[in-house]
Design an enzyme around this catalytic site. Sequence first.
Site, mmCIF file in Angstrom:
data_model
loop_
_atom_site.group_PDB
_atom_site.id
_atom_site.type_symbol
_atom_site.label_atom_id
_atom_site.label_comp_id
_atom_site.label_asym_id
_atom_site.label_seq_id
_atom_site.Cartn_x
_atom_site.Cartn_y
_atom_site.Cartn_z
ATOM 1 N N ASP A 67 0.804 -1.214 0.000
ATOM 2 C CA ASP A 67 0.000 0.000 0.000
ATOM 3 C C ASP A 67 0.844 1.274 0.000
ATOM 4 O OD1 ASP A 67 0.902 -0.589 2.572
ATOM 5 O OD2 ASP A 67 -1.096 -0.937 3.372
ATOM 6 N N HIS A 138 -7.522 -4.999 9.801
ATOM 7 C CA HIS A 138 -7.194 -4.716 8.397
ATOM 8 C C HIS A 138 -5.896 -5.412 7.985
ATOM 9 C CE1 HIS A 138 -4.968 -0.733 9.559
ATOM 10 N NE2 HIS A 138 -4.072 -1.668 9.317
HETATM 11 C C1 F6R Z 1 1.345 -1.620 6.200
HETATM 12 C C2 F6R Z 1 0.028 -2.219 6.217
HETATM 13 C C3 F6R Z 1 -0.783 -2.312 7.461
HETATM 14 C C4 F6R Z 1 0.019 -2.754 8.683
HETATM 15 C C5 F6R Z 1 -0.871 -2.802 9.929
HETATM 16 C C6 F6R Z 1 -0.079 -3.140 11.175
HETATM 17 O O1 F6R Z 1 1.888 -1.636 4.909
HETATM 18 O O2 F6R Z 1 -0.414 -2.608 5.193
HETATM 19 O O3 F6R Z 1 -1.849 -3.207 7.242
HETATM 20 O O4 F6R Z 1 0.583 -4.017 8.453
HETATM 21 O O5 F6R Z 1 -1.504 -1.573 10.119
HETATM 22 O O6 F6R Z 1 0.783 -2.078 11.445
HETATM 23 P P1 F6R Z 1 1.924 -2.207 12.550
HETATM 24 O O7 F6R Z 1 2.848 -3.238 12.102
HETATM 25 O O8 F6R Z 1 2.553 -0.834 12.585
HETATM 26 O O9 F6R Z 1 1.214 -2.551 13.831
#
Ligand code: F6R
Length: 247
Positions: A67, A138
């Site tokens: 993304d 998500h």
């Molecule tokens: C990032 C993405 C998001 C993250 C998710 C978890 O490219 O696609 O779905 O993987 O928000 O974020 P963290 O790892 O910061 O808790």
Amino acid sequence: MRFIKAADYNDMSRKAAGILAASLIMKPGCVFGLATGDSPLGTYGLLADWYGGGDLDFSRASAFNLDEYRGLGPDSDQSYRYFMERNLFSKINIKQENRFIPDGLAADPRAECARYEAAIEGCGGIDIQLLGIGLNGHIGFNEPAGEFCKDTHLTDLTESTIEANSRFFERREDVPIQAYTMGIRTIMRARKILLIVSGERKAEIVERAFFGAVAPEVPASILQFHNDVTIIGDDGAFSLIKQNLGD
Ligand code: F6R
């Protein structure tokens, strides 16, 4: 689904980096799907270290990120392009032309999404997709919704995601409200999926997503239908799972 227990964040990162490294060794032209955020930082650090030590060669590999924020370009230090260059790409020998991330500044969002899907297909599809999971379930920026979004698309971010992201921006009004993301079908087409999750605050969503009903209100739950998913979680993230995960 295969669950791998890790002691803590560092252990999770070592195990994830080991799996990604093995994929590259087995297939030097490996097509990686990559994520940003806190979860993969340790993993990227290790891959960079192992490359530096001469153990890995990314010269034939490609990478597609999940993304990118709409409105942010590569020079913006909050863009995912910037994140990837800083935390991984600049530290390994992956070729510039093999680093794919949706263009946050694209003039025509629909064309950009089609271009991205075609690029993934043109590389033969994703061999292994690394994922994190949001507190609301998500994956990528596929937010809870009434249906699963299929292909790469432009999406409005939910309040909870905007709130979670605001920690990276000086002012809340600077936090982007839209993003490009691979769709659920794009993610599900990856041959292997590796999801990493750390910390007790994710325990509830881990339990719901991987042991509850498969529903678009919890986008990550769709992974229950993929035939090659590995989830590496630490003690905190797995703390609410009642089933025996084996050892
Ligand atoms: C990032 C993405 C998001 C993250 C998710 C978890 O490219 O696609 O779905 O993987 O928000 O974020 P963290 O790892 O910061 O808790």
